[in-house]
Design a protein around this motif. Structure first.
Motif, PDB file in Angstrom:
ATOM      1  N   VAL A 174       0.832  -1.198   0.000  1.00 47.09           N
ATOM      2  CA  VAL A 174       0.000   0.000   0.000  1.00 47.09           C
ATOM      3  C   VAL A 174       0.866   1.248   0.000  1.00 47.09           C
ATOM      4  O   VAL A 174       2.003   1.231   0.456  1.00 47.09           O
ATOM      5  N   THR A 175       0.308   2.331  -0.511  1.00 49.13           N
ATOM      6  CA  THR A 175       0.953   3.635  -0.457  1.00 49.13           C
ATOM      7  C   THR A 175       0.319   4.412   0.676  1.00 49.13           C
ATOM      8  O   THR A 175      -0.903   4.466   0.790  1.00 49.13           O
ATOM      9  N   LEU A 176       1.151   5.007   1.510  1.00 49.41           N
ATOM     10  CA  LEU A 176       0.670   5.768   2.661  1.00 49.41           C
ATOM     11  C   LEU A 176       0.939   7.241   2.421  1.00 49.41           C
ATOM     12  O   LEU A 176       2.083   7.654   2.249  1.00 49.41           O
ATOM     13  N   LEU A 177      -0.136   8.050   2.391  1.00 45.10           N
ATOM     14  CA  LEU A 177      -0.017   9.494   2.226  1.00 45.10           C
ATOM     15  C   LEU A 177      -0.413  10.165   3.529  1.00 45.10           C
ATOM     16  O   LEU A 177      -1.378   9.766   4.175  1.00 45.10           O
ATOM     17  N   LEU A 178       0.340  11.214   3.899  1.00 47.15           N
ATOM     18  CA  LEU A 178       0.097  11.883   5.163  1.00 47.15           C
ATOM     19  C   LEU A 178       0.107  13.385   4.946  1.00 47.15           C
ATOM     20  O   LEU A 178       0.930  13.907   4.201  1.00 47.15           O
ATOM     21  N   ASP A 179      -0.850  14.079   5.568  1.00 48.49           N
ATOM     22  CA  ASP A 179      -0.820  15.535   5.627  1.00 48.49           C
ATOM     23  C   ASP A 179      -1.135  15.936   7.061  1.00 48.49           C
ATOM     24  O   ASP A 179      -1.140  15.094   7.953  1.00 48.49           O
ATOM     25  N   GLN A 180      -1.390  17.207   7.295  1.00 45.29           N
ATOM     26  CA  GLN A 180      -1.609  17.681   8.664  1.00 45.29           C
ATOM     27  C   GLN A 180      -2.856  17.101   9.308  1.00 45.29           C
ATOM     28  O   GLN A 180      -2.941  17.000  10.524  1.00 45.29           O
ATOM     29  N   THR A 181      -3.842  16.729   8.503  1.00 42.09           N
ATOM     30  CA  THR A 181      -5.118  16.312   9.073  1.00 42.09           C
ATOM     31  C   THR A 181      -5.412  14.825   8.967  1.00 42.09           C
ATOM     32  O   THR A 181      -6.195  14.312   9.753  1.00 42.09           O
ATOM     33  N   GLU A 194      -3.846   8.695   4.625  1.00 39.76           N
ATOM     34  CA  GLU A 194      -4.619   8.041   3.572  1.00 39.76           C
ATOM     35  C   GLU A 194      -3.885   6.789   3.122  1.00 39.76           C
ATOM     36  O   GLU A 194      -2.703   6.827   2.794  1.00 39.76           O
ATOM     37  N   VAL A 195      -4.606   5.662   3.124  1.00 43.24           N
ATOM     38  CA  VAL A 195      -4.081   4.400   2.633  1.00 43.24           C
ATOM     39  C   VAL A 195      -4.608   4.249   1.212  1.00 43.24           C
ATOM     40  O   VAL A 195      -5.805   4.041   0.999  1.00 43.24           O
ATOM     41  N   VAL A 196      -3.707   4.400   0.237  1.00 46.44           N
ATOM     42  CA  VAL A 196      -4.086   4.354  -1.173  1.00 46.44           C
ATOM     43  C   VAL A 196      -4.043   2.904  -1.636  1.00 46.44           C
ATOM     44  O   VAL A 196      -3.001   2.245  -1.553  1.00 46.44           O
ATOM     45  N   LEU A 197      -5.171   2.414  -2.121  1.00 44.37           N
ATOM     46  CA  LEU A 197      -5.288   1.030  -2.549  1.00 44.37           C
ATOM     47  C   LEU A 197      -5.173   0.919  -4.065  1.00 44.37           C
ATOM     48  O   LEU A 197      -5.780   1.705  -4.795  1.00 44.37           O
ATOM     49  N   SER A 198      -4.417  -0.077  -4.525  1.00 40.38           N
ATOM     50  CA  SER A 198      -4.313  -0.357  -5.959  1.00 40.38           C
ATOM     51  C   SER A 198      -5.611  -1.035  -6.418  1.00 40.38           C
ATOM     52  O   SER A 198      -6.403  -1.489  -5.586  1.00 40.38           O
ATOM     53  N   GLU A 251     -13.191   2.787  -2.227  1.00 42.43           N
ATOM     54  CA  GLU A 251     -12.490   4.027  -1.868  1.00 42.43           C
ATOM     55  C   GLU A 251     -11.224   3.714  -1.076  1.00 42.43           C
ATOM     56  O   GLU A 251     -11.104   2.662  -0.456  1.00 42.43           O
ATOM     57  N   ASN A 252     -10.314   4.668  -1.062  1.00 38.37           N
ATOM     58  CA  ASN A 252      -9.143   4.581  -0.202  1.00 38.37           C
ATOM     59  C   ASN A 252      -9.583   4.734   1.248  1.00 38.37           C
ATOM     60  O   ASN A 252     -10.659   5.249   1.535  1.00 38.37           O
ATOM     61  N   ILE A 253      -8.722   4.326   2.169  1.00 36.38           N
ATOM     62  CA  ILE A 253      -8.989   4.472   3.600  1.00 36.38           C
ATOM     63  C   ILE A 253      -8.439   5.830   4.037  1.00 36.38           C
ATOM     64  O   ILE A 253      -7.270   6.126   3.813  1.00 36.38           O
ATOM     65  N   ARG A 254      -9.271   6.641   4.643  1.00 31.27           N
ATOM     66  CA  ARG A 254      -8.846   7.946   5.161  1.00 31.27           C
ATOM     67  C   ARG A 254      -9.092   7.975   6.667  1.00 31.27           C
ATOM     68  O   ARG A 254     -10.215   7.789   7.123  1.00 31.27           O
ATOM     69  N   LEU A 303      -1.426  -3.340   8.230  1.00 35.44           N
ATOM     70  CA  LEU A 303      -1.006  -3.193   6.842  1.00 35.44           C
ATOM     71  C   LEU A 303       0.396  -3.734   6.627  1.00 35.44           C
ATOM     72  O   LEU A 303       1.322  -3.395   7.369  1.00 35.44           O
ATOM     73  N   THR A 304       0.567  -4.552   5.597  1.00 30.33           N
ATOM     74  CA  THR A 304       1.895  -4.973   5.193  1.00 30.33           C
ATOM     75  C   THR A 304       2.494  -3.849   4.366  1.00 30.33           C
ATOM     76  O   THR A 304       1.947  -3.460   3.339  1.00 30.33           O
ATOM     77  N   THR A 305       3.597  -3.291   4.851  1.00 30.12           N
ATOM     78  CA  THR A 305       4.266  -2.204   4.155  1.00 30.12           C
ATOM     79  C   THR A 305       5.713  -2.141   4.586  1.00 30.12           C
ATOM     80  O   THR A 305       6.029  -2.401   5.752  1.00 30.12           O
ATOM     81  N   LYS A 306       6.581  -1.809   3.666  1.00 31.02           N
ATOM     82  CA  LYS A 306       7.991  -1.627   4.021  1.00 31.02           C
ATOM     83  C   LYS A 306       8.245  -0.208   4.519  1.00 31.02           C
ATOM     84  O   LYS A 306       9.355   0.137   4.880  1.00 31.02           O
ATOM     85  N   HIS A 307       7.198   0.622   4.559  1.00 30.85           N
ATOM     86  CA  HIS A 307       7.327   2.013   4.968  1.00 30.85           C
ATOM     87  C   HIS A 307       6.833   2.263   6.395  1.00 30.85           C
ATOM     88  O   HIS A 307       6.523   3.386   6.754  1.00 30.85           O
ATOM     89  N   GLY A 308       6.756   1.231   7.212  1.00 33.54           N
ATOM     90  CA  GLY A 308       6.267   1.384   8.579  1.00 33.54           C
ATOM     91  C   GLY A 308       7.133   2.298   9.417  1.00 33.54           C
ATOM     92  O   GLY A 308       6.631   3.149  10.149  1.00 33.54           O
TER      93      GLY A 308
END
Length: 149
Positions: A2-9, A12-16, A27-30, A101-106
């Motif tokens: 998964v791709t993990l996007l982060l902002d101040q608020t 978001e877990v972006v799903l392929s 939808e993506n998980i927010r 979530l399985t991710t190498k970006h933990g």
């Protein structure tokens, strides 16, 4: 992964497209950033799995994806094989109590959550790569050098 996007608020877990099919989500998980109570890294996410798919996909030891219901709580799970993962406990979220979530970006996620980030969503890897990580003076370890022969 998964791709993990982060902002101040929010996080978001972006799903392929394939992840959307296996998790039965359109939808993506927010997740609101203030609902994140704890983030833990694990080498075996299968030990954190609780309940049954509702709806979801489960191939033991290979894939667990979707919503998992257990004793009045709902978790979002996306586990692939036995790879490094992140467990995110939530408090006050309308939909989920936990994300697994399985991710190498933990590690990058845990570091990025400590930083002040911009208003625009960015990949957690980019946030950590471009921001200085504060290091307190008390946390430095002594350097151990080998003695000359």
């Amino acid at each position: 992964m998964v791709t993990l996007l982060l902002d101040q608020t929010q996080l978001e877990v972006v799903l392929s497209p394939l992840e959307r099919v296996s998790t039965f989500r359109r939808e993506n998980i927010r997740i609101a950033r203030d609902t994140i109570a704890k983030v833990q890294l694990t080498d075996d996410a299968w030990t954190w799995l609780r309940g049954v798919p509702n709806p979801g996909t489960h191939i033991p030891g290979i894939l667990a994806a979707g919503s998992w219901k257990a004793a009045g709580s709902l978790d979002f799970v996306l586990i692939r094989r036995h790879r490094p993962s992140v467990v995110i406990d939530l408090e006050g979220d309308d939909e989920f109590r936990r994300l697994i979530l399985t991710t190498k970006h933990g590690l990058a996620l845990t570091q990025a959550l400590r930083l002040d980030v911009s208003d625009e969503p960015a990949d957690v890897e980019e946030i950590v790569a471009t921001s200085p990580i504060p290091v307190s003076k008390g946390s430095r370890r002594p350097v151990i050098r080998p003695r000359p022969a």
